[in-house]
Scaffold this motif. Structure first.
Motif, PDB file in Angstrom:
ATOM      1  N   LEU A 166     -36.726  -8.342   9.412  1.00 62.55           N
ATOM      2  CA  LEU A 166     -36.607  -9.704   9.925  1.00 62.55           C
ATOM      3  C   LEU A 166     -37.748 -10.018  10.890  1.00 62.55           C
ATOM      4  O   LEU A 166     -38.379 -11.074  10.791  1.00 62.55           O
ATOM      5  N   VAL A 167     -38.046  -9.100  11.782  1.00 60.51           N
ATOM      6  CA  VAL A 167     -39.143  -9.302  12.735  1.00 60.51           C
ATOM      7  C   VAL A 167     -40.462  -9.426  11.986  1.00 60.51           C
ATOM      8  O   VAL A 167     -41.267 -10.316  12.257  1.00 60.51           O
ATOM      9  N   ARG A 168     -40.668  -8.547  11.016  1.00 60.65           N
ATOM     10  CA  ARG A 168     -41.919  -8.580  10.246  1.00 60.65           C
ATOM     11  C   ARG A 168     -42.087  -9.909   9.522  1.00 60.65           C
ATOM     12  O   ARG A 168     -43.152 -10.525   9.570  1.00 60.65           O
ATOM     13  N   LEU A 169     -41.027 -10.378   8.890  1.00 62.05           N
ATOM     14  CA  LEU A 169     -41.122 -11.620   8.116  1.00 62.05           C
ATOM     15  C   LEU A 169     -41.231 -12.857   9.001  1.00 62.05           C
ATOM     16  O   LEU A 169     -41.988 -13.773   8.698  1.00 62.05           O
ATOM     17  N   THR A 170     -40.478 -12.898  10.071  1.00 63.04           N
ATOM     18  CA  THR A 170     -40.493 -14.100  10.903  1.00 63.04           C
ATOM     19  C   THR A 170     -41.730 -14.182  11.773  1.00 63.04           C
ATOM     20  O   THR A 170     -42.198 -15.280  12.074  1.00 63.04           O
TER      21      THR A 170
ATOM     22  N   PRO B  74     -39.583 -42.132 -12.757  1.00 69.21           N
ATOM     23  CA  PRO B  74     -40.666 -41.353 -12.151  1.00 69.21           C
ATOM     24  C   PRO B  74     -40.615 -39.918 -12.654  1.00 69.21           C
ATOM     25  O   PRO B  74     -39.554 -39.429 -13.039  1.00 69.21           O
ATOM     26  N   PRO B  75     -41.748 -39.241 -12.664  1.00 68.99           N
ATOM     27  CA  PRO B  75     -41.734 -37.836 -13.101  1.00 68.99           C
ATOM     28  C   PRO B  75     -40.888 -36.999 -12.147  1.00 68.99           C
ATOM     29  O   PRO B  75     -40.841 -37.265 -10.953  1.00 68.99           O
ATOM     30  N   ARG B  76     -40.198 -36.015 -12.711  1.00 72.71           N
ATOM     31  CA  ARG B  76     -39.325 -35.154 -11.921  1.00 72.71           C
ATOM     32  C   ARG B  76     -40.167 -34.168 -11.117  1.00 72.71           C
ATOM     33  O   ARG B  76     -41.072 -33.547 -11.651  1.00 72.71           O
ATOM     34  N   GLN B  77     -39.853 -34.033  -9.835  1.00 71.18           N
ATOM     35  CA  GLN B  77     -40.544 -33.072  -8.991  1.00 71.18           C
ATOM     36  C   GLN B  77     -39.508 -32.216  -8.285  1.00 71.18           C
ATOM     37  O   GLN B  77     -38.437 -32.698  -7.922  1.00 71.18           O
ATOM     38  N   ALA B  78     -39.863 -30.938  -8.078  1.00 72.30           N
ATOM     39  CA  ALA B  78     -38.974 -30.056  -7.343  1.00 72.30           C
ATOM     40  C   ALA B  78     -38.969 -30.479  -5.879  1.00 72.30           C
ATOM     41  O   ALA B  78     -39.991 -30.908  -5.359  1.00 72.30           O
ATOM     42  N   PRO B  79     -37.815 -30.384  -5.226  1.00 72.78           N
ATOM     43  CA  PRO B  79     -37.791 -30.734  -3.811  1.00 72.78           C
ATOM     44  C   PRO B  79     -38.670 -29.769  -3.023  1.00 72.78           C
ATOM     45  O   PRO B  79     -38.745 -28.587  -3.356  1.00 72.78           O
ATOM     46  N   PRO B  80     -39.342 -30.267  -1.996  1.00 77.03           N
ATOM     47  CA  PRO B  80     -40.221 -29.386  -1.244  1.00 77.03           C
ATOM     48  C   PRO B  80     -39.414 -28.320  -0.506  1.00 77.03           C
ATOM     49  O   PRO B  80     -38.343 -28.595   0.025  1.00 77.03           O
ATOM     50  N   ALA B  81     -39.937 -27.088  -0.499  1.00 83.70           N
ATOM     51  CA  ALA B  81     -39.275 -26.000   0.212  1.00 83.70           C
ATOM     52  C   ALA B  81     -39.487 -26.181   1.700  1.00 83.70           C
ATOM     53  O   ALA B  81     -40.569 -26.567   2.123  1.00 83.70           O
ATOM     54  N   PRO B  82     -38.452 -25.941   2.493  1.00 85.14           N
ATOM     55  CA  PRO B  82     -38.631 -26.091   3.927  1.00 85.14           C
ATOM     56  C   PRO B  82     -39.662 -25.090   4.444  1.00 85.14           C
ATOM     57  O   PRO B  82     -39.623 -23.920   4.082  1.00 85.14           O
ATOM     58  N   ALA B  83     -40.582 -25.574   5.253  1.00 86.25           N
ATOM     59  CA  ALA B  83     -41.641 -24.705   5.772  1.00 86.25           C
ATOM     60  C   ALA B  83     -41.052 -23.755   6.798  1.00 86.25           C
ATOM     61  O   ALA B  83     -40.270 -24.146   7.651  1.00 86.25           O
ATOM     62  N   GLY B  84     -41.444 -22.504   6.707  1.00 87.92           N
ATOM     63  CA  GLY B  84     -41.042 -21.522   7.696  1.00 87.92           C
ATOM     64  C   GLY B  84     -39.562 -21.191   7.692  1.00 87.92           C
ATOM     65  O   GLY B  84     -39.011 -20.861   8.726  1.00 87.92           O
ATOM     66  N   LYS B  85     -38.901 -21.286   6.560  1.00 83.22           N
ATOM     67  CA  LYS B  85     -37.470 -20.996   6.483  1.00 83.22           C
ATOM     68  C   LYS B  85     -37.248 -19.509   6.755  1.00 83.22           C
ATOM     69  O   LYS B  85     -37.857 -18.657   6.129  1.00 83.22           O
ATOM     70  N   GLU B  86     -36.367 -19.231   7.692  1.00 84.33           N
ATOM     71  CA  GLU B  86     -36.086 -17.839   8.026  1.00 84.33           C
ATOM     72  C   GLU B  86     -35.235 -17.197   6.940  1.00 84.33           C
ATOM     73  O   GLU B  86     -34.384 -17.847   6.340  1.00 84.33           O
ATOM     74  N   PRO B  87     -35.463 -15.904   6.695  1.00 87.22           N
ATOM     75  CA  PRO B  87     -34.672 -15.217   5.670  1.00 87.22           C
ATOM     76  C   PRO B  87     -33.226 -15.046   6.130  1.00 87.22           C
ATOM     77  O   PRO B  87     -32.931 -15.020   7.323  1.00 87.22           O
ATOM     78  N   LEU B  88     -32.332 -14.927   5.176  1.00 83.38           N
ATOM     79  CA  LEU B  88     -30.923 -14.701   5.475  1.00 83.38           C
ATOM     80  C   LEU B  88     -30.687 -13.214   5.730  1.00 83.38           C
ATOM     81  O   LEU B  88     -31.309 -12.354   5.092  1.00 83.38           O
ATOM     82  N   TRP B  89     -29.767 -12.914   6.637  1.00 82.15           N
ATOM     83  CA  TRP B  89     -29.453 -11.530   6.981  1.00 82.15           C
ATOM     84  C   TRP B  89     -28.973 -10.762   5.750  1.00 82.15           C
ATOM     85  O   TRP B  89     -29.358  -9.618   5.521  1.00 82.15           O
ATOM     86  N   ARG B  90     -28.148 -11.400   4.923  1.00 81.99           N
ATOM     87  CA  ARG B  90     -27.625 -10.703   3.745  1.00 81.99           C
ATOM     88  C   ARG B  90     -28.744 -10.323   2.773  1.00 81.99           C
ATOM     89  O   ARG B  90     -28.671  -9.293   2.109  1.00 81.99           O
TER      90      ARG B  90
END
Length: 140
Positions: free
Chosen positions: A110-114, A25-41
């Motif tokens: 973090l508040v702005r992004l989430t 099968p053609p290679r596909q990138a794994p789907p990005a998790p929806a709404g993933k919160e940013p890391l503190w670092r």
């Protein structure tokens, strides 16, 4: 005789470029998790880098003043390293900030992004869910 130069490598492709083995099968990138919160670092690193660039200072200058290595400060800015509170405080002080300023700015980011990622993520949603981003809690 030999038609190629002595130090020239000859490459023989196993299959023509772009051709897939039969039935694969053609290679596909794994789907990005929806709404993933940013890391503190990542947030803290972004704040450090933005402040350093705003002051038009080099990594070397800030790292020397903070007494940390330039490669390590670069890794922290890019969110590759989870820096200790001592390292964060030293980097913040080198930029004329205190640790509280640095963490408050990261928390604001973090508040702005989430709040942008959650549908209807304004104050009404937070009131309904009981979630509040008006304070900060760090755990080690």
């Amino acid at each position: 005789m030999n038609s190629h130069l002595p130090n020239e490598a000859r490459v023989f492709p196993l299959r023509p470029h772009g051709v897939r083995p039969s039935g694969a099968p053609p290679r596909q990138a794994p789907p990005a998790p929806a709404g993933k919160e940013p890391l503190w670092r990542d947030l803290v690193g972004d704040v450090l880098r933005r402040e350093r660039l705003k002051q038009e200072r080099t990594l070397k200058d800030v790292a020397d003043e903070a007494r940390i290595s330039m490669p390590y400060l670069s890794e922290v800015e890019r969110g590759r390293k989870e820096a200790s509170s001592e390292v964060l405080a030293a980097a913040a002080h080198a930029l004329g900030l205190n640790l509280g300023d640095l963490l408050t700015r990261a928390q604001g980011e973090l508040v702005r992004l989430t709040s942008r990622q959650v549908p209807g993520g304004g104050r009404a949603t937070r009131a309904r869910t009981g979630a509040s981003h008006d304070g900060m809690c760090l755990a080690a």
